[in-house]
Scaffold this motif. Structure first.
Motif, mmCIF file in Angstrom:
data_model
loop_
_atom_site.group_PDB
_atom_site.id
_atom_site.type_symbol
_atom_site.label_atom_id
_atom_site.label_comp_id
_atom_site.label_asym_id
_atom_site.label_seq_id
_atom_site.Cartn_x
_atom_site.Cartn_y
_atom_site.Cartn_z
ATOM 1 N N ALA A 142 0.815 -1.218 0.000
ATOM 2 C CA ALA A 142 0.000 0.000 0.000
ATOM 3 C C ALA A 142 0.848 1.267 0.000
ATOM 4 C CB ALA A 142 -0.943 -0.006 1.204
ATOM 5 N N ILE A 143 1.969 1.268 0.728
ATOM 6 C CA ILE A 143 2.786 2.490 0.775
ATOM 7 C C ILE A 143 3.810 2.543 -0.351
ATOM 8 C CG2 ILE A 143 2.493 2.663 3.270
ATOM 9 C CD1 ILE A 143 5.452 1.835 3.545
ATOM 10 N N GLY A 144 4.040 1.419 -1.025
ATOM 11 C CA GLY A 144 4.977 1.404 -2.143
ATOM 12 C C GLY A 144 6.383 1.033 -1.712
ATOM 13 N N ALA A 145 7.141 0.448 -2.632
ATOM 14 C CA ALA A 145 8.478 -0.056 -2.316
ATOM 15 C C ALA A 145 9.429 1.055 -1.876
ATOM 16 C CB ALA A 145 9.055 -0.795 -3.520
ATOM 17 N N ARG A 146 9.380 2.208 -2.553
ATOM 18 C CA ARG A 146 10.304 3.295 -2.216
ATOM 19 C C ARG A 146 10.029 3.842 -0.819
ATOM 20 N NH1 ARG A 146 11.285 8.954 -5.603
ATOM 21 N NH2 ARG A 146 12.912 9.763 -4.217
ATOM 22 N N ALA A 147 8.771 4.121 -0.505
ATOM 23 C CA ALA A 147 8.425 4.647 0.818
ATOM 24 C C ALA A 147 8.743 3.624 1.895
ATOM 25 C CB ALA A 147 6.950 5.022 0.859
ATOM 26 N N TRP A 148 8.490 2.338 1.600
ATOM 27 C CA TRP A 148 8.785 1.282 2.572
ATOM 28 C C TRP A 148 10.274 1.256 2.876
ATOM 29 C CZ3 TRP A 148 11.956 -2.873 3.023
ATOM 30 C CH2 TRP A 148 11.668 -3.798 4.022
ATOM 31 N N ARG A 149 11.089 1.314 1.834
ATOM 32 C CA ARG A 149 12.536 1.269 2.028
ATOM 33 C C ARG A 149 13.015 2.479 2.832
ATOM 34 N NH1 ARG A 149 17.314 -0.718 0.654
ATOM 35 N NH2 ARG A 149 19.020 0.697 0.170
ATOM 36 N N GLN A 150 12.512 3.665 2.499
ATOM 37 C CA GLN A 150 12.929 4.868 3.221
ATOM 38 C C GLN A 150 12.533 4.808 4.684
ATOM 39 O OE1 GLN A 150 11.130 7.965 0.835
ATOM 40 N NE2 GLN A 150 12.982 8.240 -0.414
ATOM 41 N N LEU A 151 11.305 4.364 4.947
ATOM 42 C CA LEU A 151 10.836 4.253 6.327
ATOM 43 C C LEU A 151 11.708 3.306 7.134
ATOM 44 C CD1 LEU A 151 8.811 4.537 8.682
ATOM 45 C CD2 LEU A 151 7.422 2.769 7.575
ATOM 46 N N HIS A 152 11.952 2.120 6.594
ATOM 47 C CA HIS A 152 12.706 1.113 7.342
ATOM 48 C C HIS A 152 14.190 1.460 7.436
ATOM 49 C CE1 HIS A 152 9.657 -2.133 8.036
ATOM 50 N NE2 HIS A 152 8.998 -1.325 7.214
ATOM 51 N N LEU A 153 14.705 2.181 6.448
ATOM 52 C CA LEU A 153 16.111 2.589 6.504
ATOM 53 C C LEU A 153 16.307 3.709 7.519
ATOM 54 C CD1 LEU A 153 18.808 1.914 5.069
ATOM 55 C CD2 LEU A 153 18.362 3.859 3.559
ATOM 56 N N ILE A 154 15.494 4.767 7.416
ATOM 57 C CA ILE A 154 15.612 5.889 8.351
ATOM 58 C C ILE A 154 15.275 5.436 9.768
ATOM 59 C CG2 ILE A 154 14.676 8.150 8.989
ATOM 60 C CD1 ILE A 154 14.187 8.592 5.951
ATOM 61 N N GLY A 155 14.194 4.665 9.906
ATOM 62 C CA GLY A 155 13.810 4.164 11.224
ATOM 63 C C GLY A 155 14.856 3.260 11.822
ATOM 64 N N GLY A 156 15.442 2.407 10.995
ATOM 65 C CA GLY A 156 16.470 1.484 11.483
ATOM 66 C C GLY A 156 17.687 2.225 12.009
ATOM 67 N N TYR A 157 18.161 3.230 11.256
ATOM 68 C CA TYR A 157 19.333 3.979 11.717
ATOM 69 C C TYR A 157 19.010 4.845 12.931
ATOM 70 C CZ TYR A 157 22.364 2.545 7.897
ATOM 71 O OH TYR A 157 23.145 1.809 7.049
ATOM 72 N N TYR A 158 17.800 5.379 12.972
ATOM 73 C CA TYR A 158 17.420 6.156 14.158
ATOM 74 C C TYR A 158 17.459 5.264 15.404
ATOM 75 C CZ TYR A 158 14.904 9.012 17.486
ATOM 76 O OH TYR A 158 14.577 9.715 18.615
ATOM 77 N N LEU A 159 16.872 4.083 15.306
ATOM 78 C CA LEU A 159 16.850 3.169 16.449
ATOM 79 C C LEU A 159 18.252 2.693 16.810
ATOM 80 C CD1 LEU A 159 13.684 1.140 15.419
ATOM 81 C CD2 LEU A 159 13.861 2.734 17.337
ATOM 82 N N LEU A 160 19.102 2.493 15.795
ATOM 83 C CA LEU A 160 20.486 2.098 16.053
ATOM 84 C C LEU A 160 21.186 3.139 16.916
ATOM 85 C CD1 LEU A 160 22.944 0.193 15.303
ATOM 86 C CD2 LEU A 160 23.394 1.786 13.454
#
Length: 207
Positions: A142-160
Motif C-alpha cells: 500500500a505504501i509502495g516499495a520506495r516509501a517502505w525502504r525509506q521508512l525502514h532505513l531511516i527508522g532502522g538507523y534512528y533506532l540504532l
C-alpha cells in the motif's frame, strides 16, 4: 519456484514462539520480586537487552547474507521480518513495564526520566509502530516499495543510534555497559561494508 522455507522454526511460527518465550520470561522475572517495583525494573532492563538483540539480528540480516552467504545468514535473511516484529514485541513489553513503573513508583520514574527521553523515546516508538505496521505484505504494498525502504532505513538507523545513546550514557556509572555497544557498532560497520561491496562491481565495470 521452490520454497525457501526449510524448517518449522521460521516465519510467523518463529515470531509466536519467541514472543511467548519473552512474555513467559518477563512474568517469571517480575514474579521473582513478587511483582513489585524492583521486579518491574528488572523486566525493563531485560527487555531493553532482548530488544537490542532482536534489532541487531533484523537490521544486520541483509548485510550478513550479502557478505557471508551460508545456512545461518540465509535463515536470518529469510526471517528478518519476523525478527523485526519480535523486536517490536519485546519493546512493547518494555513499554508496558515502563508504564507499570510509572504507576507503582511515580517518584522513581520521574527521577529516571527527562523531557529528552520523552521526545526521543517517543520518536523511536513512532518508528517502531510504523515499521511494524508495514511489516505485512498488504501494508507494504500500500505504501509502495520506495516509501517502505525509506521508512525502514531511516527508522532502522534512528533506532540504532538511539540504542547507542541509551546504553552509552550508562557507561560512566557501569563500564560493563560498553559491551552492549559492540553489536551496535558491528551492525553499523557491516551495513557500511555491505553498501561499499554493492557498489564495487559497478565501479569495476565502469573502469
Amino acid at each position: 519456484m521452490p520454497s525457501h522455507r526449510q524448517n518449522w522454526f521460521e516465519g510467523w511460527r518463529l515470531f509466536a514462539a519467541l514472543a511467548l518465550v519473552l512474555a513467559g520470561l518477563c512474568i517469571w522475572i517480575a514474579g521473582m520480586r513478587q511483582f513489585e517495583v524492583e521486579g518491574v525494573r528488572m523486566v525493563i532492563r531485560f527487555t531493553a537487552r532482548t530488544s537490542l538483540m532482536f534489532f541487531a539480528l533484523a537490521f544486520s540480516a541483509a548485510s550478513l547474507a550479502r557478505l557471508w552467504p551460508n545456512a545461518w545468514t540465509q535463515w536470518q535473511h529469510r526471517n528478518r521480518r519476523y525478527l523485526g516484529v519480535t523486536f517490536a514485541a519485546s519493546h512493547a513489553i518494555h513499554a508496558v513495564a515502563i508504564s507499570a513503573f510509572a504507576v507503582m513508583d511515580p517518584a522513581g520514574y520521574a527521577a529516571a526520566t527527562s523531557i529528552a527521553s520523552y521526545i526521543f523515546g517517543g520518536i523511536g516508538y513512532g518508528f517502531i509502530i510504523a515499521m511494524t505496521a508495514t511489516s505485512f505484505d498488504r501494508t507494504a504494498t500500500a505504501i509502495g516499495a520506495r516509501a517502505w525502504r525509506q521508512l525502514h532505513l531511516i527508522g532502522g538507523y534512528y533506532l540504532l543510534f538511539q540504542f547507542m545513546v541509551s546504553f552509552g550514557k550508562r557507561i560512566p556509572d557501569m563500564p560493563l555497559y560498553a559491551l552492549f555497544l559492540i553489536p551496535l557498532v558491528a551492525v553499523f560497520t557491516l551495513r557500511m561494508i555491505s553498501m561499499a561491496a554493492a557498489r564495487t562491481p559497478r565501479t569495476v565495470e565502469a573502469g
